[in-house]
Enzyme design. Structure first.
Site, PDB file in Angstrom:
ATOM      1  N   HIS A  81       0.641  -1.084  -0.235  1.00 45.71           N
ATOM      2  CA  HIS A  81      -0.144   0.231  -0.182  1.00 45.71           C
ATOM      3  C   HIS A  81       0.677   1.219   0.167  1.00 45.71           C
ATOM      4  O   HIS A  81       0.998   1.906   0.863  1.00 45.71           O
ATOM      5  CB  HIS A  81      -0.930  -0.439   1.465  1.00 45.71           C
ATOM      6  CG  HIS A  81      -2.748   0.700   1.256  1.00 45.71           C
ATOM      7  ND1 HIS A  81      -1.932   2.132   1.179  1.00 45.71           N
ATOM      8  CD2 HIS A  81      -3.392   0.333   0.689  1.00 45.71           C
ATOM      9  CE1 HIS A  81      -3.561   2.897   0.960  1.00 45.71           C
ATOM     10  NE2 HIS A  81      -4.052   2.095   0.165  1.00 45.71           N
ATOM     11  N   ARG A  85       1.071   9.551  -5.188  1.00 46.04           N
ATOM     12  CA  ARG A  85       0.727  11.238  -5.346  1.00 46.04           C
ATOM     13  C   ARG A  85       0.626  11.513  -6.737  1.00 46.04           C
ATOM     14  O   ARG A  85       0.953  12.748  -7.370  1.00 46.04           O
ATOM     15  CB  ARG A  85       1.370  12.125  -4.756  1.00 46.04           C
ATOM     16  CG  ARG A  85       0.876  12.145  -2.920  1.00 46.04           C
ATOM     17  CD  ARG A  85      -0.737  11.692  -3.195  1.00 46.04           C
ATOM     18  NE  ARG A  85      -0.860  11.552  -1.436  1.00 46.04           N
ATOM     19  CZ  ARG A  85      -2.193  10.647  -0.576  1.00 46.04           C
ATOM     20  NH1 ARG A  85      -2.789  10.831  -1.353  1.00 46.04           N
ATOM     21  NH2 ARG A  85      -1.670  11.731   0.596  1.00 46.04           N
ATOM     22  N   ASP A 172      -9.350   2.229  -2.463  1.00 46.37           N
ATOM     23  CA  ASP A 172      -8.340   2.602  -1.557  1.00 46.37           C
ATOM     24  C   ASP A 172      -8.712   2.786  -0.326  1.00 46.37           C
ATOM     25  O   ASP A 172      -9.985   2.569   0.297  1.00 46.37           O
ATOM     26  CB  ASP A 172      -7.309   3.891  -1.906  1.00 46.37           C
ATOM     27  CG  ASP A 172      -5.954   4.138  -1.489  1.00 46.37           C
ATOM     28  OD1 ASP A 172      -6.095   3.185  -0.511  1.00 46.37           O
ATOM     29  OD2 ASP A 172      -5.497   5.231  -1.411  1.00 46.37           O
ATOM     30  N   ASP A 325       1.335   1.762   4.158  1.00 48.15           N
ATOM     31  CA  ASP A 325       0.296   2.736   3.655  1.00 48.15           C
ATOM     32  C   ASP A 325       1.095   4.090   3.706  1.00 48.15           C
ATOM     33  O   ASP A 325       0.751   5.302   4.391  1.00 48.15           O
ATOM     34  CB  ASP A 325      -1.008   3.193   5.099  1.00 48.15           C
ATOM     35  CG  ASP A 325      -1.915   3.863   4.764  1.00 48.15           C
ATOM     36  OD1 ASP A 325      -1.997   3.577   3.429  1.00 48.15           O
ATOM     37  OD2 ASP A 325      -2.727   4.369   5.756  1.00 48.15           O
TER      38      ASP A 325
END
Length: 439
Positions: A81, A85, A172, A325
């Site tokens: 994960h 961006r 997500d 994450d």
């Protein structure tokens, strides 16, 4: 020699592969699939292949020698994960800085979330990410959206994306709220053995909560996110898996009951797997008492009882993997009051050092499996192993090298982490993936 500033060998021309030789001297192999597991050996890598493993290997000419105290060599890590961006939010992070951060953390492969702009809905967007990261020291596997623009309404072009190599589909943080959409996704992906990933969160229950609902949130006067929001949706998803016989991965579970639900599903023989974010194993809701927005994550930090259950879930195999994450956020969206700040922290560089703080509870091999072999098994991709003749896919780290993670250490564009100025004993020295290396 201790290396502190890695060089990233990235060659965009596959016909002009970088030739290199690296000799790891007296490293302890941590690889549950290797016959050399737990053995201290020398390992020689030439032209991206493990040439030989043994004792007192003579280095060839122009060979980089890696030698140090309590060095370990494992398969390259894989992160289930990450958000880099890019495209759309590259002032927070971009593919280059995200890859650098992951490589510095010991990762040679990552699953890249589709929460970009444009979102990853089709083959064109998958191909953009794959082409932009081709021949990098970290393999970037793009996950596709389950629904168009992760709006939870209409299925995205799942089959088309699978033909471009997409192994997993997820909306997500926009958990799939409609049971009929989730059922359809599980049924449809069966046709090409696709994996549906969902972060369990019933938004009608979590609403606009900002931290775990409990004693801490009550004392702080902050609206809570009940554990029930996660557990109700996870129970629904597991029921849908049993009905459809599809394949589900529960992303970043965080509560004791969620562990129990996954454990029961696996005992039934259902095709269900799960991961946990590293910070949900290390931090708890009491850490939010400073109102530092770097502790604001989703799912939220839970209680010490939840943490104990998550650790036990990793120990007994209920939880398959640990993820970073990695969620970069700029100052404008993070340096705010706790209730107004965005959720998320960066984590690519600190996963392994934090995870090995739990070595007494989990054991070194459980941790490395949860960060290397298991994530790849979930995605049904080849698992690297440390054997002669195998392509080199390696992470080298020391467990007795004190260092401080400060702002200067961060390779990400964003600095949103509560672990700044934390001292670690585990340090990643570098990675090797084929003919590419960070040494």
């Amino acid at each position: 020699m201790y290396l502190t500033h890695p060089i990233f060998f990235i060659d965009r021309n596959p016909s002009n592969t970088i030739i290199m030789s690296i000799l790891f001297q007296s490293v302890k192999v941590i690889d549950s699939q290797s016959k050399y597991n737990n053995k201290t050996v020398d390992i020689l890598v030439i032209n991206g292949v493990i040439e030989s493993i043994g004792k007192n290997i003579e280095p060839p000419k122009k060979c980089k020698i890696i030698h140090g105290k309590r060095l370990h060599l494992s398969p390259g890590l894989m992160d289930l994960h990450v958000n880099y961006r890019d495209p759309g939010y590259d002032w927070k992070e971009d593919l280059k800085t995200g890859i650098q951060a992951s490589a510095k953390g010991g990762f040679t492969s990552v699953l890249y979330m589709p929460s970009n702009n444009p979102s990853t809905n089709n083959k064109v967007q998958v191909d953009y990410i794959r082409n932009a990261t081709k021949d990098c020291v970290v393999e970037v596997l793009p996950a596709g959206n389950v629904t168009i623009n992760h709006q939870g309404q209409q299925l995205a072009e799942l089959y088309e994306m699978s033909q471009s190599g997409t192994k997993a589909f997820t909306d997500d943080r926009n958990s799939i709220q409609k049971a009929d959409v989730m059922k359809l996704a599980l049924l449809y992906t069966k046709n090409f053995d696709g994996l549906v990933m969902n972060q369990p969160n019933d938004k009608t229950i979590s609403s606009d909560g900002i931290m775990n609902e409990g004693i801490a949130s009550t004392k702080l006067g902050l609206k809570g996110i009940p554990a029930l929001a996660e557990e109700v949706m996870l129970a629904r998803d597991i029921e849908l898996v049993e009905y459809t016989q599809g394949k589900l991965h529960a992303s970043r579970i965080s509560t004791k009951k969620s562990v129990d639900l996954v454990r029961a599903a696996k005992k039934k023989g259902l095709n269900v797997s799960a991961d946990v974010a590293i910070h949900n194993l290390i931090l708890q809701d009491q850490d939010c008492t400073t109102f530092d927005s770097n502790y604001k994550v989703f799912p939220p930090l839970r209680t010490s009882e939840d943490i104990k259950a998550l650790i036990e879930g990793l120990k007994d195999g209920t939880i398959d993997a640990i993820c970073s994450d990695h969620c970069p956020e700029d100052l404008e969206n993070k340096v705010l009051t706790f209730d107004h700040a965005n959720f998320g922290i960066i984590g690519a560089q600190t996963v392994l050092p934090l995870a090995l703080e739990l070595q007494k509870e989990l054991g070194l091999h459980t941790i490395i499996d949860a960060l290397s072999h298991n994530p790849r098994k979930i995605l049904d991709v080849a698992c690297p192993t440390i054997e002669e003749g195998a392509e080199a896919n390696l992470c080298c780290f020391s467990t007795s090298h004190d260092w401080t993670f400060n702002e200067e250490s961060i390779l990400s564009k964003s600095k949103n982490t509560p672990f700044i100025n934390r001292t670690f004993k585990t340090k990643v020295w570098g990675t090797v993936k084929g003919s590419l290396s960070t040494f």
